[in-house]
Design a protein around this motif. Structure first.
Motif, PDB file in Angstrom:
ATOM      1  N   PRO A 253     -12.107   6.107   3.985  1.00 26.73           N
ATOM      2  CA  PRO A 253     -12.289   5.055   4.899  1.00 26.73           C
ATOM      3  C   PRO A 253     -11.860   3.757   4.329  1.00 26.73           C
ATOM      4  O   PRO A 253     -11.439   2.945   5.376  1.00 26.73           O
ATOM      5  N   TYR A 254     -11.949   3.286   3.187  1.00 22.14           N
ATOM      6  CA  TYR A 254     -11.729   1.979   2.697  1.00 22.14           C
ATOM      7  C   TYR A 254     -10.341   1.702   2.419  1.00 22.14           C
ATOM      8  O   TYR A 254      -9.693   0.631   2.286  1.00 22.14           O
ATOM      9  N   SER A 255      -9.333   2.809   2.880  1.00 21.99           N
ATOM     10  CA  SER A 255      -7.864   2.509   2.971  1.00 21.99           C
ATOM     11  C   SER A 255      -7.760   1.715   4.016  1.00 21.99           C
ATOM     12  O   SER A 255      -6.641   1.155   4.158  1.00 21.99           O
ATOM     13  N   LEU A 256      -8.371   1.431   5.180  1.00 18.41           N
ATOM     14  CA  LEU A 256      -8.633   0.606   6.033  1.00 18.41           C
ATOM     15  C   LEU A 256      -7.889  -1.083   5.577  1.00 18.41           C
ATOM     16  O   LEU A 256      -7.040  -1.526   6.201  1.00 18.41           O
ATOM     17  N   PHE A 257      -8.352  -1.123   4.234  1.00 20.25           N
ATOM     18  CA  PHE A 257      -8.051  -2.601   3.814  1.00 20.25           C
ATOM     19  C   PHE A 257      -6.672  -2.623   3.144  1.00 20.25           C
ATOM     20  O   PHE A 257      -6.301  -3.576   2.757  1.00 20.25           O
ATOM     21  N   GLY A 258      -6.191  -1.330   3.212  1.00 20.81           N
ATOM     22  CA  GLY A 258      -4.660  -1.376   2.638  1.00 20.81           C
ATOM     23  C   GLY A 258      -3.648  -1.705   3.896  1.00 20.81           C
ATOM     24  O   GLY A 258      -2.580  -1.890   3.690  1.00 20.81           O
TER      25      GLY A 258
ATOM     26  N   PHE B  26       0.982  -1.019   0.063  1.00 21.66           N
ATOM     27  CA  PHE B  26      -0.140  -0.099  -0.116  1.00 21.66           C
ATOM     28  C   PHE B  26       0.718   1.178   0.029  1.00 21.66           C
ATOM     29  O   PHE B  26       0.409   2.232  -0.609  1.00 21.66           O
ATOM     30  N   LEU B  27       1.906   1.408   0.695  1.00 22.71           N
ATOM     31  CA  LEU B  27       2.920   2.385   0.814  1.00 22.71           C
ATOM     32  C   LEU B  27       3.460   2.553  -0.754  1.00 22.71           C
ATOM     33  O   LEU B  27       3.637   3.879  -1.087  1.00 22.71           O
ATOM     34  N   GLY B  28       3.926   1.237  -1.234  1.00 24.29           N
ATOM     35  CA  GLY B  28       4.470   1.463  -2.722  1.00 24.29           C
ATOM     36  C   GLY B  28       3.182   2.071  -3.563  1.00 24.29           C
ATOM     37  O   GLY B  28       3.800   3.032  -4.457  1.00 24.29           O
ATOM     38  N   ALA B  29       2.036   1.825  -3.595  1.00 22.19           N
ATOM     39  CA  ALA B  29       1.100   2.096  -4.096  1.00 22.19           C
ATOM     40  C   ALA B  29       0.779   3.759  -4.039  1.00 22.19           C
ATOM     41  O   ALA B  29       0.822   4.399  -5.033  1.00 22.19           O
TER      42      ALA B  29
END
Length: 389
Positions: A114-119, A83-86
């Motif tokens: 809010p759905y960045s939770l799943f990252g 996710f950090l790379g993305a």
């Protein structure tokens, strides 16, 4: 999430949270754990539908576990680093395509949604965002070899990655690219093709993952029943929809008053001025959110995403094609379950919202504040193993 585990009581319908790395493993995470430990299974008689989950994340977790790390830490590290790379990739790409301000807003949207939770938990969002964005960027730069590699990794991560292959084929035809572009387009679906080959060899059913996904979710009386339910929960209220009659008239009355208030603001916007009008719309939006809750957030996320991609289609170009192909896959099932999470994983939506907030930064700050509040709320729910998306 760790702090909430220490201070939150056990929810009535959830599970008493325990402090530890298991905080980041719930729902689909447990199914990925089962795949890593026991391998894939495919047996409808025993409700074994693990083939619905694509293999790249379990393979990477298995590889990291060979270093001696437990499942929870391995999965947490893989998804968070991806996710950090993305995020870094999106920032640099949007800066190249548009401007540094657009890059900042797009990155802020991607991180605070809010759905960045799943990252950050043991799901596939981080991996999928990284590989799909890398594939699209490479194809836009006509780096066809890398587009095929990153695309294959994306299609090995989750089924909606198939939109990448369709996008590449459409863009290759529209831009009259060379034969190598078409070959790269087909190779970008390599992850799915290899997984289909595996399912055919092991279970005798190349499309086992599709059948498992259909069996995974409850049957519908008609196509789009989930979507109708979501819209009606916003308009008439969950209690009225569930009962099939009006048992909560107050919900309908408040919705009508909100619509009337929005109309009056629109009629009086010249007298009120821009600041007062925008403040009024914000108040009405907050009231509607407090009234309708998650169904409203999900509806706005999905339909808003479609509108944004359409609105910025000329600027997005390749990304617009990818967005429409992705939404086509989401809508084709007729199911709304987790559609908001799949919408978040369409990188075109975050970039389009970044372009919008670059034009209207005054709206950007309240949007990010709302995002942050909802993100914290979803994080606490997930840590208590309550449904979060």
């Amino acid at each position: 999430m760790m702090i909430s585990v220490l201070v939150s009581p056990a929810p009535p319908e959830g599970i008493a949270p325990t402090f530890g790395w298991g905080t980041f493993a719930a729902w689909d995470s447990d199914l990925y754990r089962n795949i890593v430990i026991n391998g894939y299974s495919y047996d409808f008689s025993r409700n074994e539908y693990l083939v619905a989950f694509f293999p790249l994340l379990p393979l990477l977790i298995k590889a990291v576990m060979f270093l001696g790390l437990p499942f929870e830490i391995a999965g947490f590290l893989i998804n968070n680093l991806a996710f950090l790379g993305a995020v870094l990739l999106v920032y640099n790409w949007v800066k190249e395509l548009y401007s540094i301000k657009a890059a900042r807003w797009a990155t802020a949207v991607l991180v605070w949604c809010p759905y960045s939770l799943f990252g950050t938990v043991i799901y596939t969002e981080g991996l999928f965002l990284l590989f799909s964005t890398a594939a699209l960027r490479a194809f836009q730069k006509k780096q066809h070899f890398w587009a095929a590699i990153w695309g294959a990794l994306a299609t090995a991560t989750r089924l909606p990655g198939l939109a990448i292959m369709f996008t590449f084929l459409i863009v290759s035809w529209r831009e009259k690219r060379s034969l190598i572009a078409y070959i790269a387009s087909l190779c970008s679906g390599g992850g799915l093709f290899l997984y289909s080959l595996y399912c055919g060899m092991k279970f005798g059913e190349p499309l086992a993952f599709l059948k498992a996904q259909k069996a995974w979710q409850p049957a519908q009386d008609f196509w789009g029943q989930d979507w109708l339910k979501m819209f009606m929960q916003v308009l008439v209220g969950s209690r009225n929809w569930k009962a099939g009659k009006i048992v909560d008239p107050l919900h309908i009355i408040i919705v009508l008053l909100i619509c009337l208030g929005a109309y009056l603001l629109w009629r009086s916007h010249l007298k009120l001025g821009q600041n007062k009008t925008q403040f009024g719309y914000c108040i009405l939006a907050i009231i509607l959110w407090l009234l309708a809750g998650s169904p409203l957030i999900n509806t706005v996320t999905i339909l808003g995403g479609v509108y944004l991609i359409w609105h910025f289609r000329a600027q997005l170009n390749l990304l617009a094609t990818y967005g429409f192909c992705s939404f086509g896959i989401i809508f084709s099932s007729g199911r709304a379950t987790s559609a908001e999470r799949y919408t978040y994983a369409i990188i075109s939506v975050s970039i389009a919202l970044g372009l919008l907030l670059e034009q209207y930064p005054r709206w950007g700050y309240p949007v990010l504040i709302l995002f942050g509040f909802l993100l914290a709320s979803l994080a606490v729910r997930f840590s208590q193993q309550l449904w979060a998306g």
